[in-house]
Structures are given as structure tokens and as C-alpha cells.
Design a protein around this motif. Structure first.
Motif, PDB file in Angstrom:
ATOM      1  N   TRP A  58       0.788  -1.230   0.000  1.00 39.10           N
ATOM      2  CA  TRP A  58       0.000   0.000   0.000  1.00 39.10           C
ATOM      3  C   TRP A  58       0.820   1.279   0.000  1.00 39.10           C
ATOM      4  O   TRP A  58       0.398   2.285  -0.566  1.00 39.10           O
ATOM      5  N   TRP A  60       3.631   2.475  -1.341  1.00 39.42           N
ATOM      6  CA  TRP A  60       4.201   3.088  -2.545  1.00 39.42           C
ATOM      7  C   TRP A  60       3.133   3.683  -3.457  1.00 39.42           C
ATOM      8  O   TRP A  60       3.273   4.842  -3.898  1.00 39.42           O
ATOM      9  N   PRO A  61       2.042   2.971  -3.780  1.00 39.97           N
ATOM     10  CA  PRO A  61       1.013   3.614  -4.610  1.00 39.97           C
ATOM     11  C   PRO A  61       0.457   4.885  -3.975  1.00 39.97           C
ATOM     12  O   PRO A  61       0.199   5.868  -4.675  1.00 39.97           O
ATOM     13  N   VAL A  64       2.940   7.681  -4.512  1.00 41.72           N
ATOM     14  CA  VAL A  64       2.929   8.127  -5.914  1.00 41.72           C
ATOM     15  C   VAL A  64       1.707   8.996  -6.189  1.00 41.72           C
ATOM     16  O   VAL A  64       1.807  10.055  -6.811  1.00 41.72           O
ATOM     17  N   VAL A  65       0.537   8.571  -5.715  1.00 40.31           N
ATOM     18  CA  VAL A  65      -0.686   9.340  -5.933  1.00 40.31           C
ATOM     19  C   VAL A  65      -0.606  10.689  -5.211  1.00 40.31           C
ATOM     20  O   VAL A  65      -0.973  11.723  -5.767  1.00 40.31           O
ATOM     21  N   SER A  85      -1.007   4.956   5.249  1.00 41.74           N
ATOM     22  CA  SER A  85      -1.146   3.697   4.503  1.00 41.74           C
ATOM     23  C   SER A  85      -1.302   2.501   5.438  1.00 41.74           C
ATOM     24  O   SER A  85      -1.673   1.412   4.994  1.00 41.74           O
ATOM     25  N   GLY A 128      -4.941  -1.425 -12.519  1.00 47.10           N
ATOM     26  CA  GLY A 128      -3.772  -0.648 -12.921  1.00 47.10           C
ATOM     27  C   GLY A 128      -3.982   0.065 -14.245  1.00 47.10           C
ATOM     28  O   GLY A 128      -3.624   1.238 -14.395  1.00 47.10           O
ATOM     29  N   PHE A 131      -6.425   2.956 -13.733  1.00 49.27           N
ATOM     30  CA  PHE A 131      -5.723   4.082 -13.114  1.00 49.27           C
ATOM     31  C   PHE A 131      -4.863   4.796 -14.140  1.00 49.27           C
ATOM     32  O   PHE A 131      -4.857   6.022 -14.229  1.00 49.27           O
ATOM     33  N   GLN A 132      -4.145   4.026 -14.930  1.00 47.12           N
ATOM     34  CA  GLN A 132      -3.252   4.606 -15.938  1.00 47.12           C
ATOM     35  C   GLN A 132      -4.029   5.431 -16.951  1.00 47.12           C
ATOM     36  O   GLN A 132      -3.596   6.504 -17.350  1.00 47.12           O
ATOM     37  N   TRP A 136      -3.647   8.896 -14.464  1.00 46.67           N
ATOM     38  CA  TRP A 136      -2.235   9.142 -14.751  1.00 46.67           C
ATOM     39  C   TRP A 136      -2.062   9.254 -16.239  1.00 46.67           C
ATOM     40  O   TRP A 136      -2.706   8.531 -16.975  1.00 46.67           O
TER      41      TRP A 136
END
Length: 158
Positions: A58, A60-61, A64-65, A85, A128, A131-132, A136
Motif C-alpha cells: 500500500w 508506494w502507490p 505516488v498518488v 497507509s 492498474g 488508473f493509468q 495518470w
């Protein structure tokens, strides 16, 4: 804390924390009451150890967000995101990891385990990609100014 953006990490520098962890594991119980086993048996440390894998997944995402949303994070903001997190990590540990790990059905029916693994992998890939494609990357930066020279008319005016 000693590494910078120019450090060759991962690589040979990853040996220091890896070997340090191996030394704590190898010597943990042989040191008796003065060793790391005493610290590692403390309740809050055990609790973090229990959710450590979920926390690993949890933190790292969320970092990044948060950085995509708020820009470069200060050290204290980054630590706050990592601390926050712990909430989804604890929930994931309690409601996803433990029920799957302790499932008698999955233990006695390996085909079900493989099917569940395939479904979870598919869900992760779809999430993923979603989200991409939706979040992102952030808004595109403005185009750089043109470096072309202005054209000159026959009478000498631009």
C-alpha cells in the motif's frame, strides 16, 4: 537516509540493509535478553510486522498518488502518507490476507487457489490500467516555445 538520487540503488548499495536484516535474523535469539528479539517481541512492533506485507503493497502507490496530486512531498508529508497507509494495510490484512490464508477450501483444493490467483491478478491488471488511463499522467505540460526564426518578406519586414 544516507542515499541520494544519484546513489546507485538498487545495486550493490542494497547489500547494506539486506545484510543488516540477515544479521538481526541470524543473531536475534542467540543474544538472549540483550538482543533484538526483545525489541521485536514488543506489541506495536509485532503489529507492524503482522501487516508488513500489506503495508509494503500500500505505501508506494499512495506515495505516488500523493506526489502526483500535491507535487513533491516534504519528508514529514511523505511520512504522514506512509503512516496513513497503515489503515488500508490493516484492513487488507484483516479482510483479505487472513481469510485467504486461513481458508480450508483453498488449502484442500489447489485448483481453487490457482483460480483465485488468476482472478486477483486480472483484477490488479484491470485496476492498474484503469488508473493509468483515467488518472495518470497528470495534465500535459504546455508545449515549449517555438525556436523557429520569423520569416522575412521580400521588402524586409517580418
Amino acid at each position: 537516509m544516507l542515499l541520494s538520487e544519484s546513489s546507485a540503488f538498487p545495486g550493490y548499495l542494497a547489500l547494506a540493509p539486506t545484510l543488516g536484516t540477515a544479521a538481526v535474523i541470524a543473531g536475534g535469539f542467540t543474544a538472549g535478553r540483550a538482543g533484538p528479539a526483545v525489541l521485536l517481541a514488543v506489541g506495536p512492533v509485532c503489529a507492524v510486522g503482522a501487516i508488513s506485507y500489506s503495508l509494503y503493497l500500500w505505501h508506494w502507490p499512495l506515495l505516488v498518488v500523493a506526489e502526483a496530486r500535491f507535487g513533491e512531498l516534504t519528508t514529514s508529508a511523505g511520512l504522514a502518507v506512509v503512516a496513513a497507509s497503515a489503515v488500508p494495510a490493516a484492513l487488507t490484512y484483516r479482510y483479505v490476507e487472513n481469510p485467504i490464508r486461513r481458508s480450508e477450501t483453498l488449502a484442500w483444493q489447489p485448483t481453487r487457489s490457482l483460480q483465485l490467483g488468476a482472478v486477483c491478478t486480472g483484477v490488479a491488471v484491470v485496476a492498474g490500467l484503469a488508473f493509468q488511463l483515467t488518472v495518470w499522467p497528470p495534465a500535459a505540460p504546455p508545449a515549449p516555445p517555438s525556436m523557429a526564426l520569423p520569416t522575412v518578406a521580400a521588402n524586409g519586414t517580418p
